[in-house]
Design a protein around this motif. Structure first.
Motif, PDB file in Angstrom:
ATOM      1  N   PRO A   1     -17.825 -54.191 -23.660  1.00 27.51           N
ATOM      2  CA  PRO A   1     -17.543 -54.815 -24.960  1.00 27.51           C
ATOM      3  C   PRO A   1     -16.551 -54.018 -25.812  1.00 27.51           C
ATOM      4  O   PRO A   1     -15.729 -54.590 -26.510  1.00 27.51           O
ATOM      5  CB  PRO A   1     -18.913 -54.880 -25.633  1.00 27.51           C
ATOM      6  CG  PRO A   1     -19.896 -54.776 -24.536  1.00 27.51           C
ATOM      7  CD  PRO A   1     -19.246 -53.984 -23.447  1.00 27.51           C
ATOM      8  N   LYS A   2     -16.620 -52.690 -25.755  1.00 33.29           N
ATOM      9  CA  LYS A   2     -15.679 -51.873 -26.528  1.00 33.29           C
ATOM     10  C   LYS A   2     -14.253 -52.083 -26.044  1.00 33.29           C
ATOM     11  O   LYS A   2     -13.312 -52.172 -26.837  1.00 33.29           O
ATOM     12  CB  LYS A   2     -16.043 -50.394 -26.426  1.00 33.29           C
ATOM     13  CG  LYS A   2     -17.321 -50.040 -27.155  1.00 33.29           C
ATOM     14  CD  LYS A   2     -17.617 -48.568 -27.010  1.00 33.29           C
ATOM     15  CE  LYS A   2     -18.929 -48.212 -27.655  1.00 33.29           C
ATOM     16  NZ  LYS A   2     -19.251 -46.795 -27.488  1.00 33.29           N
ATOM     17  N   GLU A   3     -14.090 -52.167 -24.735  1.00 39.06           N
ATOM     18  CA  GLU A   3     -12.755 -52.379 -24.162  1.00 39.06           C
ATOM     19  C   GLU A   3     -12.224 -53.769 -24.521  1.00 39.06           C
ATOM     20  O   GLU A   3     -11.048 -53.936 -24.845  1.00 39.06           O
ATOM     21  CB  GLU A   3     -12.793 -52.199 -22.638  1.00 39.06           C
ATOM     22  CG  GLU A   3     -11.453 -52.356 -21.969  1.00 39.06           C
ATOM     23  CD  GLU A   3     -10.438 -51.274 -22.330  1.00 39.06           C
ATOM     24  OE1 GLU A   3      -9.251 -51.487 -22.059  1.00 39.06           O
ATOM     25  OE2 GLU A   3     -10.828 -50.238 -22.900  1.00 39.06           O
ATOM     26  N   VAL A   4     -13.073 -54.762 -24.505  1.00 34.02           N
ATOM     27  CA  VAL A   4     -12.666 -56.124 -24.862  1.00 34.02           C
ATOM     28  C   VAL A   4     -12.201 -56.166 -26.313  1.00 34.02           C
ATOM     29  O   VAL A   4     -11.169 -56.764 -26.629  1.00 34.02           O
ATOM     30  CB  VAL A   4     -13.817 -57.128 -24.609  1.00 34.02           C
ATOM     31  CG1 VAL A   4     -13.506 -58.490 -25.189  1.00 34.02           C
ATOM     32  CG2 VAL A   4     -14.104 -57.231 -23.121  1.00 34.02           C
ATOM     33  N   ARG A   5     -12.947 -55.518 -27.216  1.00 36.41           N
ATOM     34  CA  ARG A   5     -12.546 -55.478 -28.629  1.00 36.41           C
ATOM     35  C   ARG A   5     -11.218 -54.756 -28.805  1.00 36.41           C
ATOM     36  O   ARG A   5     -10.363 -55.169 -29.591  1.00 36.41           O
ATOM     37  CB  ARG A   5     -13.633 -54.798 -29.474  1.00 36.41           C
ATOM     38  CG  ARG A   5     -14.795 -55.696 -29.795  1.00 36.41           C
ATOM     39  CD  ARG A   5     -15.706 -55.090 -30.861  1.00 36.41           C
ATOM     40  NE  ARG A   5     -16.312 -53.834 -30.466  1.00 36.41           N
ATOM     41  CZ  ARG A   5     -17.454 -53.735 -29.805  1.00 36.41           C
ATOM     42  NH1 ARG A   5     -18.103 -54.815 -29.440  1.00 36.41           N
ATOM     43  NH2 ARG A   5     -17.946 -52.560 -29.495  1.00 36.41           N
ATOM     44  N   ARG A   6     -11.029 -53.650 -28.077  1.00 39.54           N
ATOM     45  CA  ARG A   6      -9.780 -52.894 -28.167  1.00 39.54           C
ATOM     46  C   ARG A   6      -8.599 -53.749 -27.725  1.00 39.54           C
ATOM     47  O   ARG A   6      -7.564 -53.797 -28.384  1.00 39.54           O
ATOM     48  CB  ARG A   6      -9.855 -51.627 -27.316  1.00 39.54           C
ATOM     49  CG  ARG A   6      -8.663 -50.689 -27.513  1.00 39.54           C
ATOM     50  CD  ARG A   6      -8.672 -49.548 -26.513  1.00 39.54           C
ATOM     51  NE  ARG A   6      -8.458 -49.991 -25.141  1.00 39.54           N
ATOM     52  CZ  ARG A   6      -7.287 -50.418 -24.662  1.00 39.54           C
ATOM     53  NH1 ARG A   6      -6.235 -50.483 -25.423  1.00 39.54           N
ATOM     54  NH2 ARG A   6      -7.182 -50.791 -23.399  1.00 39.54           N
TER      55      ARG A   6
END
Length: 103
Positions: A85-90
Motif C-alpha cells: 500500500p505504501k508503494e501504491v500511494r507513492r
C-alpha cells in the motif's frame, strides 16, 4: 457422553471468491484444528493455509496451534497483499505531481 460443541466460523477471501464457513467444534479445539475441520483447504486447493497469517476478529494470532477457541469466534485466514500500500500511494502521488507539471 459426547463433548459439548461450540459454534465458530472460518473466513477466507480470495481475489475472486470468498468463504464463510460456520461449524461446530468440540470445546477445547484450537484454531489450527478448526481450520482443518472446516474443509477450507479443499475449497481453495491452491492456497497453503499452513503458511497464511491467521486472526480472530482482526487480531493476528502468534500461534494458531495454541489458541483455544471460544464460542462465537471467527477465524480469519489472511492472504498476502498483491501490492504494498505504501508503494501504491507513492506511485499515485508521483503520477499526480507529473500531471500537475504538464498543465
Amino acid at each position: 457422553m459426547a463433548d459439548p460443541l461450540i459454534d465458530i466460523e472460518v473466513a477466507y477471501a480470495a481475489v475472486d471468491d470468498q468463504a464463510l464457513i460456520a461449524l461446530q467444534v468440540p470445546v477445547g479445539t484450537c484454531v489450527a484444528q478448526a481450520i482443518e475441520l472446516s474443509g477450507i483447504a479443499e475449497r481453495f486447493p491452491e492456497v497453503d493455509f499452513s503458511q497464511c497469517p491467521v486472526g480472530i476478529f482482526s487480531s493476528l494470532l502468534a500461534s494458531p496451534a495454541e489458541h483455544v477457541l471460544r464460542a462465537g469466534e471467527r477465524i480469519e485466514l489472511y492472504r498476502p497483499l498483491l501490492a504494498d500500500p505504501k508503494e501504491v500511494r507513492r506511485l499515485r502521488a508521483a503520477k499526480a505531481a507529473q500531471a500537475r507539471k504538464v498543465r
